[in-house]
Design a protein around this motif. Structure first.
Motif, short mmCIF file in Angstrom:
data_model
loop_
_atom_site.label_atom_id
_atom_site.label_comp_id
_atom_site.label_asym_id
_atom_site.label_seq_id
_atom_site.Cartn_x
_atom_site.Cartn_y
_atom_site.Cartn_z
N LYS A 107 -17.93 3.77 22.79
CA LYS A 107 -18.18 3.25 21.22
C LYS A 107 -18.95 4.23 20.33
O LYS A 107 -18.80 4.02 19.25
N LYS A 108 -19.39 5.11 21.09
CA LYS A 108 -20.08 6.14 20.16
C LYS A 108 -18.93 6.80 19.09
O LYS A 108 -19.52 7.15 18.09
N LYS A 109 -17.70 7.08 19.54
CA LYS A 109 -17.00 7.75 18.65
C LYS A 109 -15.75 6.59 18.19
O LYS A 109 -14.98 6.97 17.63
N TYR A 110 -16.09 5.45 18.15
CA TYR A 110 -15.24 4.37 17.66
C TYR A 110 -15.13 4.53 16.37
O TYR A 110 -16.25 4.45 15.38
N THR A 111 -13.95 4.79 15.72
CA THR A 111 -13.82 4.83 14.26
C THR A 111 -12.84 4.21 13.57
O THR A 111 -11.77 3.84 14.10
N ILE A 112 -13.30 3.36 12.45
CA ILE A 112 -12.11 2.60 11.62
C ILE A 112 -11.78 3.36 10.66
O ILE A 112 -12.60 3.82 9.83
N ILE A 113 -10.42 3.46 10.50
CA ILE A 113 -9.82 4.19 9.21
C ILE A 113 -8.95 3.08 8.53
O ILE A 113 -8.52 2.27 9.08
N VAL A 114 -9.40 2.90 7.19
CA VAL A 114 -8.87 2.10 6.38
C VAL A 114 -7.73 2.77 5.43
O VAL A 114 -8.21 3.38 4.52
N GLY A 115 -6.58 2.01 5.45
CA GLY A 115 -5.53 2.62 4.81
C GLY A 115 -4.63 3.52 5.57
O GLY A 115 -5.15 4.49 6.03
N CYS A 116 -3.38 3.31 6.01
CA CYS A 116 -2.44 4.08 6.68
C CYS A 116 -1.59 4.75 5.89
O CYS A 116 -0.02 4.77 6.17
N GLY A 117 -1.95 5.32 4.74
CA GLY A 117 -1.05 6.17 3.83
C GLY A 117 -0.86 7.57 4.48
O GLY A 117 -1.09 7.89 5.67
N ARG A 118 -0.60 8.52 3.52
CA ARG A 118 -0.38 9.73 3.97
C ARG A 118 -1.57 10.51 4.79
O ARG A 118 -1.53 11.07 5.79
N LEU A 119 -2.76 10.44 4.02
CA LEU A 119 -3.90 10.92 4.54
C LEU A 119 -4.59 9.97 5.91
O LEU A 119 -4.93 10.41 6.83
N GLY A 120 -4.42 8.74 5.60
CA GLY A 120 -5.13 7.94 6.66
C GLY A 120 -4.16 8.01 7.91
O GLY A 120 -5.02 8.22 9.15
N ALA A 121 -2.84 8.20 7.97
CA ALA A 121 -2.11 8.38 9.30
C ALA A 121 -2.33 9.49 9.80
O ALA A 121 -2.38 9.65 11.00
N HIS A 122 -2.53 10.59 8.94
CA HIS A 122 -2.58 11.93 9.74
C HIS A 122 -3.65 12.15 10.18
O HIS A 122 -3.99 12.74 11.33
N LEU A 123 -4.98 11.58 9.53
CA LEU A 123 -6.22 11.62 9.95
C LEU A 123 -6.27 10.64 11.65
O LEU A 123 -7.00 11.32 12.32
N ALA A 124 -5.89 9.70 11.38
CA ALA A 124 -6.07 8.54 12.69
C ALA A 124 -5.02 9.43 13.99
O ALA A 124 -5.61 9.49 14.83
N SER A 125 -3.95 10.05 13.34
CA SER A 125 -3.07 10.91 14.50
C SER A 125 -4.01 11.93 15.05
O SER A 125 -3.97 12.33 16.19
N THR A 126 -4.50 12.66 14.15
CA THR A 126 -5.17 13.90 14.54
C THR A 126 -6.58 13.56 15.48
O THR A 126 -6.73 14.02 16.33
#
Ligand code: AMP
Length: 146
Positions: free
Chosen positions: A9-28
């Motif tokens: 859970k220490k690395k649990y990250t919520i990303i809001v918005g799966c647009g161009r930046l959000g999707a790239h960030l989440a995938s990376t």
């Protein structure tokens, strides 16, 4: 409801918005082994995620979901808000920081003029306009130095 039972859970990250930046960030970040929950109000946006994405994608209005304390927000280490609306990003960052005491909160800003609002609230920001300006300046000056 617990999304990450058994995960770090220490690395649990919520990303809001799966647009161009959000999707790239989440995938990376997912490829680097981090636990990611990404939220977008439009289900079709999740098509932008890479095929190797190993996190959780949840459809809904993130502002409402996080306000209600859904998505284990109180257990998240980071919340990164990169929707296409500065005001939504400000609201989500405020909820994460003040209501749920999330340690790392970052919000994307389209309008550099909004930056002072975030700084007053102690929220880290990324502003593509400012970053691109710095990069253009640095490329121009490198070329001039050759
Ligand atoms: P982009 O402009 O490409 O970075 O995309 C921004 C993304 O944020 C889009 O996929 C929108 O559907 C998403 N978005 C905007 N507002 C919300 C919200 N309140 N909750 C969840 N996702 C949102």
């Amino acid at each position: 409801m617990s999304f990450f039972n058994g995960h770090n859970k220490k690395k649990y990250t919520i990303i809001v918005g799966c647009g161009r930046l959000g999707a790239h960030l989440a995938s990376t970040l997912s490829d680097k082994g981090e636990d990611i929950l990404i939220i977008d109000k439009d289900n079709a946006s999740f098509r932008k995620l890479s095929s190797s994405f190993g996190g959780i994608a949840l459809q809904g209005d993130a502002e409402e979901m996080l306000m209600r304390g859904e998505c284990d927000i109180d257990a998240a280490e980071s919340v990164i808000s990169v929707t296409n609306h500065d005001n939504t990003n400000i609201m989500i960052a405020q909820i994460a920081k003040e209501k749920y005491k999330v340690p790392h909160v970052i919000a994307r800003l389209y309008d550099p003029a909004h930056e002072c609002v975030y700084h007053e609230l102690g929220i880290d920001t990324i502003c593509p306009v400012v970053l691109s300006t710095q990069e253009v300046y640095s490329i121009l000056h490198k070329e001039m130095a050759v």
